[in-house]
Design an enzyme around this catalytic site. Structure first.
Site, short mmCIF file in Angstrom:
data_model
loop_
_atom_site.label_atom_id
_atom_site.label_comp_id
_atom_site.label_asym_id
_atom_site.label_seq_id
_atom_site.Cartn_x
_atom_site.Cartn_y
_atom_site.Cartn_z
N GLU A 206 0.39 6.16 5.66
CA GLU A 206 0.26 4.75 5.32
C GLU A 206 0.68 3.87 6.51
OE1 GLU A 206 1.79 3.76 1.39
OE2 GLU A 206 0.28 5.04 0.47
N GLU A 328 -2.91 11.28 -1.70
CA GLU A 328 -2.02 10.72 -2.74
C GLU A 328 -2.90 10.14 -3.82
OE1 GLU A 328 1.25 8.18 -1.61
OE2 GLU A 328 1.60 9.34 0.22
O1 AHR Z 1 4.06 8.61 -3.69
C1 AHR Z 1 4.93 7.52 -3.56
C2 AHR Z 1 4.61 6.66 -2.36
O2 AHR Z 1 3.37 6.05 -2.54
C3 AHR Z 1 4.49 7.36 -1.04
O3 AHR Z 1 5.71 7.56 -0.43
C4 AHR Z 1 3.66 6.41 -0.24
O4 AHR Z 1 2.90 7.05 0.75
C5 AHR Z 1 2.82 5.70 -1.28
O5 AHR Z 1 2.86 4.35 -1.14
#
Ligand code: AHR
Length: 534
Positions: A206, A328
Protein backbone atom coordinates in the site's frame (compact mmCIF):
# COMPACT_ATOMS: atom_id res chain seq x y z
CA UNK A 1 -22.46 -3.08 -12.42
CA UNK A 2 -20.76 -6.47 -12.42
CA UNK A 3 -20.94 -8.37 -15.64
CA UNK A 4 -19.86 -11.96 -15.78
CA UNK A 5 -17.72 -14.07 -18.06
CA UNK A 6 -18.71 -17.63 -18.89
CA UNK A 7 -21.72 -17.25 -16.67
CA UNK A 8 -24.82 -15.93 -18.35
CA UNK A 9 -26.97 -13.95 -15.97
CA UNK A 10 -30.39 -12.98 -17.19
CA UNK A 11 -32.86 -10.78 -15.47
CA UNK A 12 -35.87 -13.01 -15.27
CA UNK A 13 -38.76 -10.72 -14.39
CA UNK A 14 -40.92 -13.57 -13.23
CA UNK A 15 -38.36 -14.74 -10.74
CA UNK A 16 -36.92 -11.37 -9.86
CA UNK A 17 -36.94 -10.64 -6.16
CA UNK A 18 -37.07 -7.00 -5.18
CA UNK A 19 -35.13 -6.79 -1.96
CA UNK A 20 -34.22 -3.15 -1.52
CA UNK A 21 -36.85 -1.33 0.47
CA UNK A 22 -39.24 -4.27 0.77
CA UNK A 23 -39.81 -6.60 3.66
CA UNK A 24 -39.86 -10.19 2.42
CA UNK A 25 -42.93 -12.13 3.40
CA UNK A 26 -42.75 -15.64 4.72
CA UNK A 27 -44.85 -16.92 1.80
CA UNK A 28 -41.72 -16.56 -0.34
CA UNK A 29 -39.91 -19.18 1.65
CA UNK A 30 -41.66 -22.25 0.32
CA UNK A 31 -41.26 -22.58 -3.42
CA UNK A 32 -38.10 -23.40 -5.36
CA UNK A 33 -36.97 -21.64 -8.55
CA UNK A 34 -35.69 -23.65 -11.48
CA UNK A 35 -32.40 -22.77 -13.11
CA UNK A 36 -31.18 -24.54 -16.20
CA UNK A 37 -27.83 -24.53 -17.95
CA UNK A 38 -24.89 -26.40 -19.43
CA UNK A 39 -21.49 -27.35 -18.12
CA UNK A 40 -18.88 -27.63 -20.87
CA UNK A 41 -16.79 -30.36 -19.30
CA UNK A 42 -14.44 -30.72 -22.26
CA UNK A 43 -13.77 -27.02 -22.82
CA UNK A 44 -11.42 -26.16 -19.99
CA UNK A 45 -8.23 -24.30 -20.92
CA UNK A 46 -7.11 -22.30 -17.88
CA UNK A 47 -5.73 -23.53 -14.59
CA UNK A 48 -7.09 -22.18 -11.31
CA UNK A 49 -3.82 -21.21 -9.66
CA UNK A 50 -3.67 -22.73 -6.23
CA UNK A 51 -2.30 -19.43 -4.90
CA UNK A 52 -5.83 -17.98 -5.18
CA UNK A 53 -6.36 -19.89 -1.92
CA UNK A 54 -3.58 -17.91 -0.25
CA UNK A 55 -3.65 -16.53 3.29
CA UNK A 56 -2.24 -13.45 4.98
CA UNK A 57 -0.67 -13.18 8.45
CA UNK A 58 0.25 -9.73 9.76
CA UNK A 59 1.73 -8.58 13.04
CA UNK A 60 -1.62 -7.16 13.96
CA UNK A 61 -3.65 -7.83 17.09
CA UNK A 62 -3.49 -11.52 17.93
CA UNK A 63 -2.89 -12.92 14.48
CA UNK A 64 0.71 -13.88 15.21
CA UNK A 65 0.99 -13.75 19.02
CA UNK A 66 -1.79 -15.88 20.51
CA UNK A 67 -3.01 -16.95 17.09
CA UNK A 68 -0.25 -18.75 15.23
CA UNK A 69 2.45 -18.47 17.86
CA UNK A 70 2.39 -18.92 21.63
CA UNK A 71 6.05 -19.75 22.22
CA UNK A 72 7.54 -23.01 23.43
CA UNK A 73 7.00 -22.22 27.13
CA UNK A 74 3.27 -21.60 26.79
CA UNK A 75 0.77 -23.78 28.72
CA UNK A 76 -1.22 -23.87 25.46
CA UNK A 77 -0.26 -27.06 23.59
CA UNK A 78 2.25 -26.13 20.93
CA UNK A 79 4.67 -27.61 18.46
CA UNK A 80 7.97 -25.72 18.59
CA UNK A 81 6.01 -22.63 19.71
CA UNK A 82 3.22 -22.84 17.10
CA UNK A 83 -0.27 -23.53 18.50
CA UNK A 84 -0.84 -27.20 17.72
CA UNK A 85 -4.61 -26.92 17.22
CA UNK A 86 -4.26 -23.94 14.87
CA UNK A 87 -1.40 -25.58 13.03
CA UNK A 88 -3.37 -28.79 12.47
CA UNK A 89 -6.45 -26.90 11.25
CA UNK A 90 -4.33 -24.88 8.82
CA UNK A 91 -2.53 -27.97 7.56
CA UNK A 92 -5.93 -29.38 6.62
CA UNK A 93 -6.59 -26.33 4.40
CA UNK A 94 -3.50 -27.01 2.25
CA UNK A 95 -2.54 -23.35 2.26
CA UNK A 96 -0.56 -22.71 -0.94
CA UNK A 97 0.98 -19.37 0.06
CA UNK A 98 1.19 -17.26 3.23
CA UNK A 99 1.88 -13.52 3.11
CA UNK A 100 3.84 -11.94 6.00
CA UNK A 101 4.69 -9.71 7.98
CA UNK A 102 2.17 -7.15 6.71
CA UNK A 103 0.18 -5.22 5.61
CA UNK A 104 0.97 -1.81 6.95
CA UNK A 105 3.29 -3.40 9.50
CA UNK A 106 5.65 -4.46 6.70
CA UNK A 107 6.75 -0.91 5.94
CA UNK A 108 7.88 -0.31 9.53
CA UNK A 109 9.39 -3.74 10.04
CA UNK A 110 13.15 -4.10 10.25
CA UNK A 111 13.88 -7.75 9.78
CA UNK A 112 17.20 -7.73 11.65
CA UNK A 113 15.25 -6.99 14.84
CA UNK A 114 13.63 -10.41 14.48
CA UNK A 115 16.66 -12.71 14.23
CA UNK A 116 19.17 -14.09 16.73
CA UNK A 117 18.67 -14.96 20.40
CA UNK A 118 15.19 -13.87 21.45
CA UNK A 119 16.41 -12.14 24.61
CA UNK A 120 18.54 -9.82 22.49
CA UNK A 121 15.83 -8.86 20.05
CA UNK A 122 14.77 -5.23 20.46
CA UNK A 123 11.17 -4.28 21.07
CA UNK A 124 9.23 -1.88 18.88
CA UNK A 125 5.89 -0.16 18.96
CA UNK A 126 3.38 -1.36 16.36
CA UNK A 127 2.29 2.12 15.30
CA UNK A 128 -0.27 0.99 12.79
CA UNK A 129 -2.17 -1.35 15.04
CA UNK A 130 -3.06 0.00 18.44
CA UNK A 131 0.46 0.93 19.55
CA UNK A 132 1.01 -2.61 20.87
CA UNK A 133 4.55 -3.45 21.90
CA UNK A 134 6.08 -5.98 19.55
CA UNK A 135 8.88 -8.08 21.06
CA UNK A 136 10.04 -9.52 17.76
CA UNK A 137 10.02 -13.07 19.12
CA UNK A 138 8.35 -14.16 15.89
CA UNK A 139 10.73 -13.27 13.09
CA UNK A 140 12.15 -14.60 9.83
CA UNK A 141 13.14 -18.05 11.14
CA UNK A 142 9.84 -18.57 12.93
CA UNK A 143 7.87 -17.59 9.82
CA UNK A 144 9.85 -19.55 7.25
CA UNK A 145 9.98 -22.65 9.44
CA UNK A 146 6.20 -22.47 9.84
CA UNK A 147 5.82 -22.32 6.06
CA UNK A 148 8.07 -25.34 5.70
CA UNK A 149 6.06 -27.29 8.25
CA UNK A 150 2.78 -26.34 6.56
CA UNK A 151 4.11 -27.06 3.06
CA UNK A 152 3.29 -23.46 2.12
CA UNK A 153 5.15 -21.01 -0.13
CA UNK A 154 6.23 -17.95 1.84
CA UNK A 155 5.33 -14.52 0.50
CA UNK A 156 7.59 -11.90 2.09
CA UNK A 157 6.31 -8.35 2.10
CA UNK A 158 9.35 -6.08 2.06
CA UNK A 159 9.82 -2.68 3.66
CA UNK A 160 10.08 0.14 1.11
CA UNK A 161 8.29 2.88 3.09
CA UNK A 162 10.86 3.21 5.90
CA UNK A 163 13.56 0.71 4.96
CA UNK A 164 16.56 1.00 2.72
CA UNK A 165 17.42 -0.76 -0.52
CA UNK A 166 20.36 -2.37 1.28
CA UNK A 167 18.12 -3.70 4.06
CA UNK A 168 15.75 -5.39 1.64
CA UNK A 169 18.58 -6.74 -0.51
CA UNK A 170 20.25 -8.23 2.56
CA UNK A 171 17.00 -9.83 3.72
CA UNK A 172 16.75 -11.68 0.42
CA UNK A 173 20.38 -12.75 0.75
CA UNK A 174 19.84 -13.88 4.37
CA UNK A 175 16.89 -16.07 3.44
CA UNK A 176 17.99 -17.53 0.13
CA UNK A 177 21.78 -17.47 -0.28
CA UNK A 178 23.59 -20.79 0.19
CA UNK A 179 27.03 -19.39 -0.62
CA UNK A 180 29.85 -17.95 1.41
CA UNK A 181 28.04 -14.63 1.67
CA UNK A 182 27.86 -12.40 4.76
CA UNK A 183 24.11 -12.83 5.21
CA UNK A 184 24.21 -16.61 4.68
CA UNK A 185 26.92 -16.77 7.36
CA UNK A 186 24.79 -14.75 9.74
CA UNK A 187 21.84 -17.08 9.11
CA UNK A 188 24.03 -20.09 9.86
CA UNK A 189 25.17 -18.46 13.10
CA UNK A 190 21.49 -18.16 13.98
CA UNK A 191 20.98 -21.88 13.58
CA UNK A 192 19.79 -22.38 10.02
CA UNK A 193 22.31 -23.96 7.74
CA UNK A 194 20.47 -24.39 4.46
CA UNK A 195 18.83 -21.46 2.73
CA UNK A 196 15.06 -21.43 2.50
CA UNK A 197 13.32 -21.19 -0.83
CA UNK A 198 11.41 -17.91 -1.01
CA UNK A 199 9.50 -17.34 -4.19
CA UNK A 200 7.15 -14.42 -3.61
CA UNK A 201 8.59 -11.02 -2.71
CA UNK A 202 6.40 -7.93 -2.28
CA UNK A 203 8.25 -4.66 -2.84
CA UNK A 204 6.33 -2.53 -0.34
CA UNK A 205 2.68 -2.61 0.69
CA UNK A 206 0.00 0.00 0.00
CA UNK A 207 2.69 2.46 -1.03
CA UNK A 208 -0.10 4.92 -1.85
CA UNK A 209 -1.10 4.91 1.84
CA UNK A 210 0.41 3.43 5.01
CA UNK A 211 3.41 2.29 2.95
CA UNK A 212 4.68 5.82 2.36
CA UNK A 213 1.84 7.94 0.91
CA UNK A 214 3.61 7.98 -2.44
CA UNK A 215 2.46 9.06 -5.85
CA UNK A 216 2.43 6.30 -8.45
CA UNK A 217 5.25 7.84 -10.53
CA UNK A 218 7.51 8.10 -7.48
CA UNK A 219 6.71 4.57 -6.32
CA UNK A 220 7.27 3.19 -9.82
CA UNK A 221 10.82 4.55 -9.69
CA UNK A 222 11.36 3.14 -6.21
CA UNK A 223 10.01 -0.22 -7.34
CA UNK A 224 12.52 -0.24 -10.19
CA UNK A 225 15.35 0.60 -7.82
CA UNK A 226 14.51 -1.73 -4.90
CA UNK A 227 13.64 -4.69 -7.09
CA UNK A 228 16.96 -4.40 -8.97
CA UNK A 229 18.94 -5.39 -5.87
CA UNK A 230 16.72 -8.30 -4.87
CA UNK A 231 18.83 -11.06 -6.38
CA UNK A 232 18.23 -14.67 -7.30
CA UNK A 233 20.66 -16.71 -5.18
CA UNK A 234 21.60 -20.34 -5.71
CA UNK A 235 18.66 -21.42 -7.80
CA UNK A 236 16.07 -19.42 -5.88
CA UNK A 237 13.87 -17.59 -8.36
CA UNK A 238 12.03 -14.56 -7.00
CA UNK A 239 8.58 -13.64 -8.23
CA UNK A 240 8.62 -9.87 -7.68
CA UNK A 241 5.40 -8.13 -6.79
CA UNK A 242 4.78 -4.40 -7.06
CA UNK A 243 2.55 -2.71 -4.51
CA UNK A 244 -0.66 -2.16 -6.44
CA UNK A 245 -3.86 -0.23 -6.26
CA UNK A 246 -6.64 0.02 -3.77
CA UNK A 247 -9.97 -0.98 -5.33
CA UNK A 248 -11.03 1.75 -7.81
CA UNK A 249 -7.64 3.46 -8.31
CA UNK A 250 -7.10 2.55 -11.97
CA UNK A 251 -4.53 5.26 -12.54
CA UNK A 252 -2.15 3.55 -10.08
CA UNK A 253 -2.21 0.36 -12.17
CA UNK A 254 -1.77 2.33 -15.39
CA UNK A 255 1.30 4.23 -14.19
CA UNK A 256 2.91 1.16 -12.65
CA UNK A 257 2.38 -0.97 -15.75
CA UNK A 258 3.67 1.78 -18.00
CA UNK A 259 6.79 2.59 -15.98
CA UNK A 260 7.73 -0.73 -14.38
CA UNK A 261 5.55 -3.48 -15.87
CA UNK A 262 8.54 -5.10 -17.58
CA UNK A 263 10.35 -5.50 -14.26
CA UNK A 264 7.60 -7.16 -12.26
CA UNK A 265 6.01 -10.60 -12.15
CA UNK A 266 2.89 -9.44 -10.38
CA UNK A 267 1.07 -6.38 -9.17
CA UNK A 268 -1.23 -6.42 -6.18
CA UNK A 269 -4.79 -5.20 -5.71
CA UNK A 270 -6.53 -4.67 -2.38
CA UNK A 271 -10.30 -4.84 -2.17
CA UNK A 272 -12.28 -5.11 1.04
CA UNK A 273 -16.01 -5.69 1.39
CA UNK A 274 -16.48 -2.67 3.61
CA UNK A 275 -19.11 0.04 3.90
CA UNK A 276 -16.48 2.81 3.88
CA UNK A 277 -13.33 3.98 5.62
CA UNK A 278 -14.90 6.50 7.98
CA UNK A 279 -17.45 5.89 10.71
CA UNK A 280 -18.96 2.57 11.67
CA UNK A 281 -18.49 -0.36 9.31
CA UNK A 282 -21.38 -2.24 10.85
CA UNK A 283 -21.44 -5.18 13.20
CA UNK A 284 -20.15 -8.59 12.09
CA UNK A 285 -23.14 -10.26 13.73
CA UNK A 286 -26.00 -7.78 14.01
CA UNK A 287 -27.22 -7.01 10.52
CA UNK A 288 -30.46 -6.90 8.58
CA UNK A 289 -31.41 -8.93 5.52
CA UNK A 290 -30.94 -5.74 3.53
CA UNK A 291 -27.37 -5.40 4.89
CA UNK A 292 -26.71 -9.01 3.94
CA UNK A 293 -27.80 -8.46 0.35
CA UNK A 294 -25.76 -5.24 0.16
CA UNK A 295 -22.76 -7.28 1.28
CA UNK A 296 -23.27 -9.78 -1.55
CA UNK A 297 -23.46 -6.93 -4.08
CA UNK A 298 -20.38 -5.20 -2.72
CA UNK A 299 -18.25 -8.34 -2.68
CA UNK A 300 -19.26 -9.16 -6.24
CA UNK A 301 -18.29 -5.70 -7.39
CA UNK A 302 -14.72 -6.93 -7.14
CA UNK A 303 -15.37 -8.65 -10.46
CA UNK A 304 -15.91 -5.34 -12.20
CA UNK A 305 -12.86 -3.89 -10.46
CA UNK A 306 -10.70 -6.83 -11.58
CA UNK A 307 -11.91 -6.46 -15.15
CA UNK A 308 -11.01 -2.78 -15.24
CA UNK A 309 -7.52 -3.31 -13.81
CA UNK A 310 -7.04 -6.29 -16.13
CA UNK A 311 -8.04 -4.21 -19.18
CA UNK A 312 -5.33 -1.70 -18.31
CA UNK A 313 -2.81 -4.50 -17.81
CA UNK A 314 -3.80 -5.97 -21.18
CA UNK A 315 -2.65 -2.76 -22.89
CA UNK A 316 0.88 -3.20 -21.57
CA UNK A 317 1.00 -6.96 -21.17
CA UNK A 318 -1.29 -8.65 -23.71
CA UNK A 319 0.40 -12.02 -23.07
CA UNK A 320 -0.81 -11.85 -19.46
CA UNK A 321 2.66 -12.51 -18.10
CA UNK A 322 2.13 -10.22 -15.11
CA UNK A 323 -0.25 -11.55 -12.49
CA UNK A 324 -2.93 -9.47 -10.82
CA UNK A 325 -2.64 -10.56 -7.19
CA UNK A 326 -5.52 -9.70 -4.89
CA UNK A 327 -3.27 -10.04 -1.89
CA UNK A 328 -5.76 -8.51 0.56
CA UNK A 329 -9.49 -9.15 0.39
CA UNK A 330 -12.42 -10.04 2.64
CA UNK A 331 -14.96 -8.44 4.94
CA UNK A 332 -14.10 -5.60 7.29
CA UNK A 333 -16.62 -5.00 10.08
CA UNK A 334 -16.47 -3.08 13.36
CA UNK A 335 -14.19 -4.61 15.96
CA UNK A 336 -16.00 -6.80 18.46
CA UNK A 337 -17.13 -4.81 21.52
CA UNK A 338 -14.68 -5.17 24.40
CA UNK A 339 -11.69 -6.04 22.21
CA UNK A 340 -8.56 -3.91 21.89
CA UNK A 341 -9.04 -0.99 19.47
CA UNK A 342 -6.78 -1.33 16.45
CA UNK A 343 -6.64 -5.12 16.67
CA UNK A 344 -9.37 -5.69 14.04
CA UNK A 345 -10.81 -8.72 15.82
CA UNK A 346 -14.20 -9.54 14.32
CA UNK A 347 -16.61 -12.47 14.47
CA UNK A 348 -17.49 -14.35 11.33
CA UNK A 349 -20.96 -15.49 10.37
CA UNK A 350 -22.59 -17.37 7.53
CA UNK A 351 -22.72 -14.00 5.73
CA UNK A 352 -18.91 -14.04 5.65
CA UNK A 353 -18.97 -17.61 4.34
CA UNK A 354 -21.02 -16.34 1.39
CA UNK A 355 -18.50 -13.57 0.73
CA UNK A 356 -15.77 -16.23 0.65
CA UNK A 357 -17.71 -18.51 -1.70
CA UNK A 358 -18.79 -15.78 -4.11
CA UNK A 359 -15.33 -14.22 -4.17
CA UNK A 360 -13.53 -17.50 -4.80
CA UNK A 361 -15.97 -18.24 -7.62
CA UNK A 362 -15.22 -14.90 -9.25
CA UNK A 363 -11.46 -15.42 -8.88
CA UNK A 364 -11.89 -18.70 -10.77
CA UNK A 365 -13.58 -16.85 -13.62
CA UNK A 366 -10.56 -14.57 -13.95
CA UNK A 367 -7.84 -17.16 -13.47
CA UNK A 368 -6.14 -16.04 -16.68
CA UNK A 369 -5.02 -12.85 -14.90
CA UNK A 370 -5.69 -13.38 -11.19
CA UNK A 371 -2.78 -15.57 -10.16
CA UNK A 372 -2.91 -15.16 -6.41
CA UNK A 373 -5.26 -13.92 -3.70
CA UNK A 374 -4.73 -13.72 0.05
CA UNK A 375 -7.74 -13.37 2.30
CA UNK A 376 -7.22 -11.01 5.24
CA UNK A 377 -6.32 -12.58 7.59
CA UNK A 378 -5.61 -16.13 8.72
CA UNK A 379 -6.26 -15.95 12.50
CA UNK A 380 -8.08 -13.43 14.72
CA UNK A 381 -8.01 -10.51 12.26
CA UNK A 382 -10.81 -9.41 9.89
CA UNK A 383 -12.31 -12.32 7.89
CA UNK A 384 -10.28 -15.02 9.53
CA UNK A 385 -10.23 -18.79 9.19
CA UNK A 386 -9.76 -19.32 12.91
CA UNK A 387 -10.50 -17.47 16.13
CA UNK A 388 -8.54 -18.25 19.28
CA UNK A 389 -9.36 -17.25 22.81
CA UNK A 390 -6.27 -15.36 23.76
CA UNK A 391 -7.48 -14.84 27.34
CA UNK A 392 -5.86 -18.09 28.38
CA UNK A 393 -8.63 -20.68 28.01
CA UNK A 394 -6.79 -22.13 25.04
CA UNK A 395 -9.98 -22.46 23.00
CA UNK A 396 -10.03 -22.30 19.23
CA UNK A 397 -12.91 -22.16 16.82
CA UNK A 398 -13.17 -22.67 13.06
CA UNK A 399 -15.18 -19.95 11.34
CA UNK A 400 -17.77 -20.46 8.58
CA UNK A 401 -15.16 -18.96 6.21
CA UNK A 402 -12.73 -21.73 7.18
CA UNK A 403 -15.31 -24.32 6.18
CA UNK A 404 -15.71 -22.72 2.73
CA UNK A 405 -11.94 -22.80 2.18
CA UNK A 406 -11.81 -26.43 3.27
CA UNK A 407 -14.76 -27.42 1.05
CA UNK A 408 -13.28 -25.55 -1.94
CA UNK A 409 -9.71 -26.84 -1.71
CA UNK A 410 -10.27 -29.28 -4.60
CA UNK A 411 -10.36 -26.26 -6.92
CA UNK A 412 -6.65 -25.68 -6.37
CA UNK A 413 -4.82 -26.35 -9.68
CA UNK A 414 -7.99 -27.74 -11.33
CA UNK A 415 -8.89 -26.67 -14.87
CA UNK A 416 -11.61 -24.06 -14.97
CA UNK A 417 -14.71 -25.16 -16.90
CA UNK A 418 -17.22 -22.84 -18.58
CA UNK A 419 -20.66 -23.12 -16.98
CA UNK A 420 -23.64 -21.34 -18.56
CA UNK A 421 -26.60 -20.88 -16.24
CA UNK A 422 -29.67 -18.71 -16.67
CA UNK A 423 -29.63 -17.31 -13.19
CA UNK A 424 -32.16 -14.67 -12.13
CA UNK A 425 -30.79 -11.68 -10.31
CA UNK A 426 -31.86 -9.92 -7.14
CA UNK A 427 -31.93 -6.12 -7.01
CA UNK A 428 -30.08 -5.00 -3.90
CA UNK A 429 -29.20 -1.75 -2.15
CA UNK A 430 -26.17 0.14 -3.49
CA UNK A 431 -23.89 2.79 -2.02
CA UNK A 432 -21.65 5.63 -3.24
CA UNK A 433 -20.08 3.33 -5.83
CA UNK A 434 -23.41 2.05 -7.12
CA UNK A 435 -25.97 4.78 -6.57
CA UNK A 436 -28.74 2.88 -8.41
CA UNK A 437 -28.19 -0.31 -6.50
CA UNK A 438 -26.63 -3.56 -7.65
CA UNK A 439 -27.81 -6.85 -9.10
CA UNK A 440 -26.83 -10.10 -7.46
CA UNK A 441 -27.28 -13.45 -9.25
CA UNK A 442 -29.30 -15.64 -6.93
CA UNK A 443 -26.89 -18.53 -7.47
CA UNK A 444 -23.12 -18.19 -7.75
CA UNK A 445 -21.55 -21.19 -9.44
CA UNK A 446 -18.16 -22.44 -10.53
CA UNK A 447 -16.82 -25.70 -11.92
CA UNK A 448 -13.44 -27.20 -12.69
CA UNK A 449 -11.87 -30.48 -13.77
CA UNK A 450 -9.48 -32.07 -11.31
CA UNK A 451 -6.36 -34.04 -12.21
CA UNK A 452 -8.20 -37.33 -11.65
CA UNK A 453 -10.83 -36.34 -14.26
CA UNK A 454 -13.61 -35.71 -11.74
CA UNK A 455 -15.50 -32.42 -11.71
CA UNK A 456 -15.74 -30.13 -8.72
CA UNK A 457 -18.67 -27.71 -8.73
CA UNK A 458 -19.64 -25.06 -6.20
CA UNK A 459 -23.15 -23.67 -6.00
CA UNK A 460 -24.02 -20.92 -3.54
CA UNK A 461 -27.70 -20.08 -3.15
CA UNK A 462 -27.65 -16.47 -1.99
CA UNK A 463 -31.40 -16.28 -1.43
CA UNK A 464 -32.42 -16.08 2.21
CA UNK A 465 -35.77 -17.70 1.60
CA UNK A 466 -36.00 -19.64 -1.64
CA UNK A 467 -34.58 -23.02 -2.47
CA UNK A 468 -33.19 -23.36 -6.01
CA UNK A 469 -33.60 -26.30 -8.32
CA UNK A 470 -30.91 -26.63 -10.96
CA UNK A 471 -30.83 -28.81 -14.00
CA UNK A 472 -27.41 -28.72 -15.68
CA UNK A 473 -26.54 -30.63 -18.85
CA UNK A 474 -23.09 -32.21 -18.47
CA UNK A 475 -21.72 -31.67 -21.98
CA UNK A 476 -18.51 -33.50 -22.75
CA UNK A 477 -18.73 -35.72 -19.68
CA UNK A 478 -20.12 -39.17 -18.99
CA UNK A 479 -20.32 -38.70 -15.24
CA UNK A 480 -22.54 -41.07 -13.35
CA UNK A 481 -22.28 -40.21 -9.69
CA UNK A 482 -22.30 -37.16 -7.49
CA UNK A 483 -21.42 -36.63 -3.86
CA UNK A 484 -21.28 -33.41 -1.96
CA UNK A 485 -21.11 -31.27 1.15
CA UNK A 486 -23.34 -28.44 2.25
CA UNK A 487 -22.75 -25.48 4.54
CA UNK A 488 -25.99 -23.91 5.67
CA UNK A 489 -27.62 -22.34 8.69
CA UNK A 490 -30.88 -21.55 10.41
CA UNK A 491 -30.21 -17.81 10.38
CA UNK A 492 -27.81 -15.98 8.10
CA UNK A 493 -26.18 -14.41 11.18
CA UNK A 494 -25.30 -17.84 12.65
CA UNK A 495 -21.69 -18.19 13.77
CA UNK A 496 -19.38 -20.35 15.85
CA UNK A 497 -17.94 -19.32 19.18
CA UNK A 498 -15.88 -20.97 21.90
CA UNK A 499 -18.97 -22.23 23.73
CA UNK A 500 -20.77 -23.33 20.54
CA UNK A 501 -18.08 -24.23 18.01
CA UNK A 502 -20.28 -26.31 15.67
CA UNK A 503 -23.32 -24.13 14.99
CA UNK A 504 -22.16 -23.73 11.39
CA UNK A 505 -20.43 -26.77 10.01
CA UNK A 506 -20.49 -28.73 6.75
CA UNK A 507 -22.75 -31.76 6.41
CA UNK A 508 -23.03 -34.47 3.79
CA UNK A 509 -25.26 -33.25 0.93
CA UNK A 510 -27.71 -35.66 -0.62
CA UNK A 511 -29.74 -33.30 -2.80
CA UNK A 512 -27.98 -33.98 -6.12
CA UNK A 513 -28.16 -36.75 -8.70
CA UNK A 514 -26.92 -37.38 -12.24
CA UNK A 515 -29.58 -38.67 -14.62
CA UNK A 516 -29.23 -38.98 -18.40
CA UNK A 517 -26.09 -36.89 -18.35
CA UNK A 518 -27.87 -34.10 -16.51
CA UNK A 519 -27.06 -32.92 -13.02
CA UNK A 520 -30.14 -32.25 -10.94
CA UNK A 521 -29.68 -30.39 -7.70
CA UNK A 522 -31.96 -28.78 -5.16
CA UNK A 523 -30.18 -26.35 -2.88
CA UNK A 524 -31.91 -24.96 0.20
CA UNK A 525 -32.00 -21.21 0.80
CA UNK A 526 -28.77 -19.68 2.20
CA UNK A 527 -26.63 -22.70 1.41
CA UNK A 528 -23.24 -23.30 -0.09
CA UNK A 529 -22.80 -26.66 -1.77
CA UNK A 530 -19.68 -28.25 -3.22
CA UNK A 531 -20.17 -31.29 -5.44
CA UNK A 532 -17.79 -33.91 -6.72
CA UNK A 533 -19.08 -35.37 -9.98
CA UNK A 534 -17.50 -38.53 -11.44
O1 AHR B 1 -5.38 -6.16 6.62
C1 AHR B 1 -5.36 -5.00 7.40
C2 AHR B 1 -4.71 -3.83 6.70
O2 AHR B 1 -5.47 -3.46 5.59
C3 AHR B 1 -3.34 -4.06 6.13
O3 AHR B 1 -2.34 -3.92 7.06
C4 AHR B 1 -3.23 -3.01 5.09
O4 AHR B 1 -2.38 -3.37 4.03
C5 AHR B 1 -4.66 -2.78 4.65
O5 AHR B 1 -4.99 -1.46 4.65
Amino acid sequence: MPTRSNHKTTLNMKNKLIIAGLALTSSLTLSAQEITGTLHADQGTQKIHKEIYGQFAEHLGTCIYGGLWVGEDSPIPNTKGYRTDVFNALKELQIPVLRWPGGCFADEYHWMDGIGPKENRPKMQNNNWGGTIEDNSFGTHEFLNLCEMLGTEPYISGNVGSGTVEELAKWVEYMTSDGDTPMAKLRRQNGRDKAWKVKFLGVGNESWGCGGNMLPEYYADLYRRYSTYCRNYDGNQLYKIASGASDYDYNWTKVLMEKAGNLMNGISLHYYTVTGWTGSKGSALKFTDDDYYWTMGKCLELEDVIKKHAEIMDQYDPQKRVGLLVDEWGTWWDEEPGTIPGHLYQQNSMRDAFVAALTLNLFHRHCDRVKMANIAQVVNVLQSMILTDTKGTGHMVLTPTYHVFRMYKGFQEAIYLPLDLNVPTIDVRGDDHAKDGRKVPVVSASAAKKADGSIIMSLANVSLDKAQELSIALDGSNAKTVTGEILTCKKIGDYNDFEHPDVVKPEVFKGAKVKKNTLQVKIPAKSIVVLNIK
